[in-house]
Design a protein around this motif. Structure first.
Motif, PDB file in Angstrom:
ATOM      1  N   PRO A  39       0.839  -1.202   0.000  1.00  0.00           N
ATOM      2  CA  PRO A  39       0.000   0.000   0.000  1.00  0.00           C
ATOM      3  C   PRO A  39       0.872   1.249   0.000  1.00  0.00           C
ATOM      4  O   PRO A  39       2.066   1.172   0.314  1.00  0.00           O
ATOM      5  N   GLY A  64       2.646   1.713   3.084  1.00  0.00           N
ATOM      6  CA  GLY A  64       3.657   0.661   3.223  1.00  0.00           C
ATOM      7  C   GLY A  64       4.982   1.087   2.624  1.00  0.00           C
ATOM      8  O   GLY A  64       6.058   0.784   3.160  1.00  0.00           O
ATOM      9  N   ALA A  91       6.451   3.430   4.967  1.00  0.00           N
ATOM     10  CA  ALA A  91       6.850   2.680   6.166  1.00  0.00           C
ATOM     11  C   ALA A  91       8.226   2.050   5.960  1.00  0.00           C
ATOM     12  O   ALA A  91       9.051   2.016   6.881  1.00  0.00           O
ATOM     13  N   MET A  92       8.485   1.549   4.755  1.00  0.00           N
ATOM     14  CA  MET A  92       9.816   0.990   4.466  1.00  0.00           C
ATOM     15  C   MET A  92      10.880   2.083   4.554  1.00  0.00           C
ATOM     16  O   MET A  92      11.996   1.844   5.043  1.00  0.00           O
ATOM     17  N   MET A 129      -2.304   0.625  14.102  1.00  0.00           N
ATOM     18  CA  MET A 129      -1.141   0.398  13.241  1.00  0.00           C
ATOM     19  C   MET A 129      -1.631   0.226  11.799  1.00  0.00           C
ATOM     20  O   MET A 129      -2.538  -0.565  11.539  1.00  0.00           O
ATOM     21  N   ILE A 130      -1.031   0.985  10.887  1.00  0.00           N
ATOM     22  CA  ILE A 130      -1.410   0.879   9.461  1.00  0.00           C
ATOM     23  C   ILE A 130      -0.388  -0.004   8.751  1.00  0.00           C
ATOM     24  O   ILE A 130      -0.714  -1.072   8.244  1.00  0.00           O
ATOM     25  N   CYS A 131       0.843   0.452   8.669  1.00  0.00           N
ATOM     26  CA  CYS A 131       1.958  -0.327   8.133  1.00  0.00           C
ATOM     27  C   CYS A 131       3.141  -0.026   9.049  1.00  0.00           C
ATOM     28  O   CYS A 131       3.575   1.120   9.129  1.00  0.00           O
ATOM     29  N   GLU A 132       3.647  -1.030   9.743  1.00  0.00           N
ATOM     30  CA  GLU A 132       4.713  -0.802  10.722  1.00  0.00           C
ATOM     31  C   GLU A 132       5.906  -0.117  10.053  1.00  0.00           C
ATOM     32  O   GLU A 132       6.333  -0.567   8.983  1.00  0.00           O
TER      33      GLU A 132
END
Lengths: 137, 388
Positions: B145, B148, B151-152, B201-204
């Motif tokens: 996503p 995401g 998040a990375m 939490m959506i994307c850690e």
């Protein structure tokens, strides 16, 4: 496993065909030696069209990752949480893929390639942690 | 450059934002443009350039021309184009407006950005739509996503520089405080660092309150030459510098997740303006996710590499700090329109430089910086306003 399948094209077909045989095939430039990923019509470094696919070892290192809790649409709703990561192959190229057995996930973790099969029987590359002894975790 | 060269923003317009059930994307463009022309005291018939940022709801392949037709001004235009660079589109639109005016192609350009992704997608989901913007073969099948991808970036940045989730949360808390002073912001209730860390939490490692909410709305700017603005008694805010910068499009091709084209776009904008980061009084940074603000602070030279987290934690980006950031509440708390989202960073910067921002006014600002980016830190545009 339900996944949106990649819209394969003539340039990328050999990569995806490789996956179906559980091989990671990456384009190598016959002129400058650069490994190109994703696949292209011309080398991204020297713009030669002398590109041939070579098989990778499947060994790599985790560059970064996320654990997805909010799915990107209905296809993935039933699959959360799951891990997505950027993986640096030991030969150089970086791929995005899912990580299986990710409970100990962390940047720098050693990984080896595996292949996951969708409900249509299509194989997608993925990675799994490698233990200290070099065995799959 | 002498004091009369270059271009200026002479009018700004904004529609309400949030969930506007009865809105249409084209209608929001029209309302925002009318506001901006009224603000500039310029007649519709004097507009000879129009630049738009496209729409994720409407699928018009010549979007800016559709908007021109809708507004009834197509026949009078000598410049008309859409910029399709995601969140960087409106800042790049302002840059194009200046270039077109400086080339003598047109003299009065409207830059408009509007959409109704919140209420107009008719059953589709904005999260799903953004996910479809990832590379169809090498990203989409793996379920990445939009948050995401950021998040990375956040994980890698935390790994290399030790930034913490609490420092990222501080970005959301500070910008929410600014939104509390803006009656138009969607989210105005104060939040704490704990609220951010305890949100879903959506994307850690990104929580819900590290992410910005999709809204309906629109904004517009009117741009003329500085000479014309002064001759016509308008209230100009000078466009002092601008620049673009790029390192990749898809996140899989970014060679280093802790940097981006922001560094190059900022350098180009500062060089064109002939100033340095210390000359900037406030910055409207692209706060799509909290981590993006921390990185831009470093990339643009407001603090050293790896120090963005502590810069935020020490209060520098609050209205009382050394560099107030997202003074209107930003994407995190004012609203996120999708591709046109950066338009409110531009309108707020103009308002601040005019001294019209009311309770959230930065004291006597001379220069303000706007940074906008589209994709995954992919398309970058920096604009420096002020200096008259």
């Amino acid at each position: 496993m339900i996944r949106p399948l990649p819209p394969i094209d003539p340039v990328t077909k050999e990569f995806w065909d490789g996956c179906q045989q559980e091989k990671l095939l990456i384009q190598k430039c016959g002129s400058c030696g650069t490994l190109n990923f994703y696949p292209r019509a011309l080398c991204k470094k020297c713009h030669s069209d002398h590109l041939e696919y070579v098989e990778m070892s499947g060994r790599g290192t985790l560059y970064s990752y996320t654990i997805v809790h909010r799915a990107p649409g209905k296809t993935f709703d039933s699959q959360v949480p799951y891990a997505v990561a950027l993986v640096d192959l030991e030969e150089g190229p970086r791929l995005l893929a899912n990580i299986v057995n990710y409970s100990q996930i962390g940047i720098g973790m050693k990984l080896s390639s595996v292949f996951l099969t969708t409900e249509e029987g299509f194989k997608l590359p993925a990675f799994t942690p490698v233990s200290e002894k070099g065995e799959e975790g | 450059m002498n004091s009369m060269e270059g271009c200026a923003v002479v009018g700004i317009g904004e529609t309400p934002v949030g969930k506007l059930e009865q809105s249409t994307s084209l209608g929001l463009h029209a309302l925002a443009v009318r506001e901006a022309l009224d603000d500039a005291s310029i007649d519709w018939q004097d507009v000879d350039g129009l630049i738009t940022a496209g729409s994720f709801v409407d699928n018009f392949s010549r979007h800016s021309l559709t908007v021109a037709e809708y507004l009834g001004i197509a026949q009078q235009l000598s410049y008309n184009t859409s910029i399709h660079m995601g969140g960087a589109s409106t800042a790049m639109g302002l840059m194009h407006a200046c270039m077109a005016i400086e080339q003598g192609i047109c003299s009065t350009v409207v830059v408009a950005g509007a959409d109704n992704q919140r209420s107009g997608l008719r059953g589709k989901d904005a999260v799903e739509q953004y996910a479809s913007f990832r590379h169809p073969q090498f990203e989409v099948p793996f379920g990445l996503p939009n948050p995401g991808a950021y998040a990375m970036i956040a994980h890698r940045y935390m790994f290399e520089y030790g930034v913490t989730s609490a420092q990222m949360a501080e970005v959301a808390v500070t910008i929410r405080n600014h939104a509390g002073l803006n009656p138009r912001a969607v989210f105005r209730q104060p939040i704490t660092v704990e609220d951010v860390l305890n949100s879903k939490m959506i994307c850690e490692p990104l929580h819900l309150l590290d992410c910005s909410p999709i809204s309906d709305g629109g904004g517009a700017l009117v741009v003329t030459s500085l000479a014309k603005a002064k001759a016509n008694g308008l209230k100009p805010v000078k466009v002092a510098g601008y620049g673009m910068g790029f390192t990749h499009d898809h996140v899989i091709e970014n060679p280093d997740l802790t940097t981006s084209g922001c560094k190059a776009s900022g350098k180009r904008a500062f060089e064109k303006a002939g100033i340095v980061p210390a000359d900037i009084d406030f910055a409207e940074l692209y706060d799509c996710y909290t981590i993006a603000v921390i990185m831009q602070l470093e990339e643009l030279g407001f603090c050293a590499r790896g120090e963005g987290g502590s810069f935020v934690e020490n209060g520098n980006i609050s209205l009382k700090g050394s560099l107030p950031v997202c003074t209107h509440g930003g994407l995190l708390s004012h609203c996120h329109l999708g591709a046109p989202a950066g338009v409110f960073h531009l309108t707020e910067a103009v308002r601040q430089l005019r001294g019209e921002s009311g309770p959230r006014q930065v004291p006597d600002p001379h220069y303000g910086l706007v940074h906008a980016e589209g994709g995954i830190l992919s398309a970058n545009c920096t604009v420096i306003l002020g200096g008259l």
